[in-house]
Design an enzyme around this catalytic site. Structure first.
Site, PDB file in Angstrom:
ATOM      1  CG  ASP A 184      -2.129  -0.892   1.049  1.00 52.08           C
ATOM      2  OD1 ASP A 184      -2.174  -1.635   0.050  1.00 52.08           O
ATOM      3  OD2 ASP A 184      -3.020  -0.863   1.923  1.00 52.08           O
ATOM      4  CB  THR A 185       3.895   2.230   1.140  1.00 58.99           C
ATOM      5  OG1 THR A 185       4.537   0.940   1.257  1.00 58.99           O
ATOM      6  CG2 THR A 185       3.049   2.478   2.375  1.00 58.99           C
TER       7      THR A 185
END
Length: 282
Positions: A184-185
């Site tokens: 998610d990064t």
């Protein structure tokens, strides 16, 4: 008197744990760290990941591939030799054997350290930044429904305690949370986490004593148009390879096969049988 009795029991437990080490053919401990969704070339260009092999006596596997898409089937494949019954990232409940069955049959200790996992045999899909789909052990019924077994799926915070107490098990599967693994990064975010969190621990004797570290990715990022090649590196003070690269064709089943061969575990009768084992020591 009661205090001293408890202290003696505690010390005895520590000694017993140390005595239970079952020497492997090549290594006495194997530690696997799995990151998320990056293309091989992008990881290779990262300023930290690209130095792990060089800085830690390692070897880069330049022809290593994930098994499939999306994430979860790759995790399941790593510990069971098959994606059978798992095609997507939904919660799975699998009725077959895994590496745990083989390890326990030979008395090899194991734990899965999961960031942000609360422990307690929790089977929820999502808790804070923990994701069940990246925790393959909880998807096997004979682990999730067995309190003694699922108690070995622990919060990642236990790793430091185990290092300090010299009780890190012989087989370790470490899953960063959904941010630190890069899902998610970004690649840079996961690289910074690896450098700040795992790098200092690589040098600790409670973790690295005759240990093979395996850093891999579950799948590539641009999987619609690219082959599913993922960056994978073997490293650690005990690693002994004359070359810093290995172009043998491997995949996630190769990791499982290598674990089986290291401790003479036998096999699971799945794709591990025909997998090419990693050349983990010359």
């Amino acid at each position: 008197m009661r205090f001293w009795n408890l202290l003696l029991l505690s010390l005895a437990g520590t000694v017993t744990a140390a005595q239970q080490i079952k020497p492997g053919k090549y290594y006495d401990r194997i530690v696997i760290v799995v990151m998320e969704n990056q293309d091989y070339n992008d990881v290779e260009a990262d300023s930290y990941y690209s130095t792990i092999a060089e800085n830690h006596n390692g070897v880069l596997l330049t022809n290593f591939f994930a098994v499939t898409h999306p994430s979860q089937p790759n995790y399941i494949a790593m510990i069971s030799g098959s994606t059978k019954g798992v095609n997507l990232d939904w919660d799975s409940n699998i009725s077959r054997k895994s590496i745990v069955d083989l390890l326990e049959a030979k008395g090899i200790s194991w734990k899965s350290y999961q960031e942000e996992y609360p422990g307690g045999c929790n089977t929820k899909s999502s808790i804070n930044t923990y994701r069940r789909k990246h925790n393959p052990f909880i998807s096997f019924k004979n682990i999730a429904n067995d309190e003694a077994r699922c108690a070995k799926i622990v919060p990642a915070t236990e790793l430091d305690k185990d290092i300090e107490n010299n009780t890190v098990p012989q087989f370790v599967f470490f899953t960063p949370d959904i941010n630190n693994d890069g899902h998610d990064t970004t690649l840079k975010y996961s690289s910074d986490w690896m450098k700040s969190y795992f790098e200092p621990r690589i040098g600790k004797s409670g973790l690295n004593n005759n240990t093979l570290f395996i850093l891999t990715w579950d799948e590539n990022k641009t999987w619609v148009i690219k082959p599913n090649q993922v960056y994978t590196v073997l490293f650690g003070p005990a690693v002994n390879r004359t070359s810093s690269t290995d172009d043998t064709k491997y995949n996630h089943y190769s990791i499982l096969k290598s674990i089986e061969e290291n401790w003479d575990l036998g096999d699971l009768g799945e794709h591990d049988v025909d997998a090419t084992p990693l050349i983990i020591k010359d």
